[in-house]
Design a protein around this motif. Structure first.
Motif, short mmCIF file in Angstrom:
data_model
loop_
_atom_site.label_atom_id
_atom_site.label_comp_id
_atom_site.label_asym_id
_atom_site.label_seq_id
_atom_site.Cartn_x
_atom_site.Cartn_y
_atom_site.Cartn_z
N THR A 147 -2.87 2.03 -0.57
CA THR A 147 -3.22 1.64 0.79
C THR A 147 -4.27 2.56 1.40
N GLY A 148 -4.48 3.70 0.78
CA GLY A 148 -5.45 4.68 1.26
C GLY A 148 -5.48 5.85 0.30
N PRO A 206 -8.48 0.10 -2.10
CA PRO A 206 -7.16 -0.08 -1.49
C PRO A 206 -6.81 -1.56 -1.35
N GLY A 207 -5.51 -1.82 -1.19
CA GLY A 207 -5.04 -3.20 -1.03
C GLY A 207 -4.60 -3.84 -2.33
N ASP A 213 1.26 0.61 -4.97
CA ASP A 213 0.38 -0.10 -4.03
C ASP A 213 -0.51 0.95 -3.37
N THR A 216 -2.28 -3.29 -6.24
CA THR A 216 -1.27 -2.54 -6.99
C THR A 216 -1.88 -2.13 -8.33
#
Length: 163
Positions: free
Chosen positions: A86-87, A63-64, A84, A66
């Motif tokens: 994120t989780g 995660p974090g 993106d 793109t």
């Protein structure tokens, strides 16, 4: 306690999350057997997988970042998107089914080929000269218009092969 000197090392791995890619057609039906490729993010090389009978394939990603997701399958236009991460999540990619239309112009005239996604705005795709054939890939559900153009001294008489 050991009787001699000991070195202990703690190792850590980057935490990853499962990202499921769902590949569907223009009617939201799952596309099985599609090839999905993931690039970007912190990947040093592309990841790829094939969708199952539910149109899904999963990847473990950090995660974090793109990532770029692309999907392709026989009979469909390629699709994709950048997301993106994120989780843990699901990324949906829509593929548009395509068909091949072959147009033949008999001797004595040409045929002009037009296509429209909704039947209102027409785009000229090409013209087939007398005695020639040409094939085009057309998205499923598109509207198609063929215009017969008789040469001097000829008149249009009929179409054949029209569904």
């Amino acid at each position: 306690m050991p009787s001699s000197n000991v070195t202990v090392t703690a190792s850590f791995a980057v935490a990853t999350v499962q990202v499921t890619v769902q590949v569907v057609d223009q009617f939201s039906n799952p596309v099985s057997g599609a090839t999905v490729t993931v690039t970007g993010g912190n990947l040093s090389s592309a990841l790829s997988g094939t969708t199952n009978s539910s149109g899904q394939v999963a990847f473990n990603l950090t995660p974090g970042y793109t990532y770029n997701f692309s999907a392709s399958a026989s009979g469909y236009a390629q699709g994709g998107q950048s997301v993106d991460i994120t989780g843990a999540q699901t990324v949906t990619i829509q593929l548009i089914e395509q068909f091949t239309l072959t147009v033949t112009a008999g001797s004595g005239g040409s045929v002009t080929f037009y296509v429209s996604p909704d039947g209102t705005a027409w785009s000229q795709i090409g013209t087939v000269s007398a005695g020639q054939s040409q094939s085009w890939t057309v998205p499923a559900g598109s509207y198609v218009k063929l215009q017969a153009n008789p040469a001097s001294g000829y008149v249009f008489s009929s179409w054949s092969g029209v569904p």
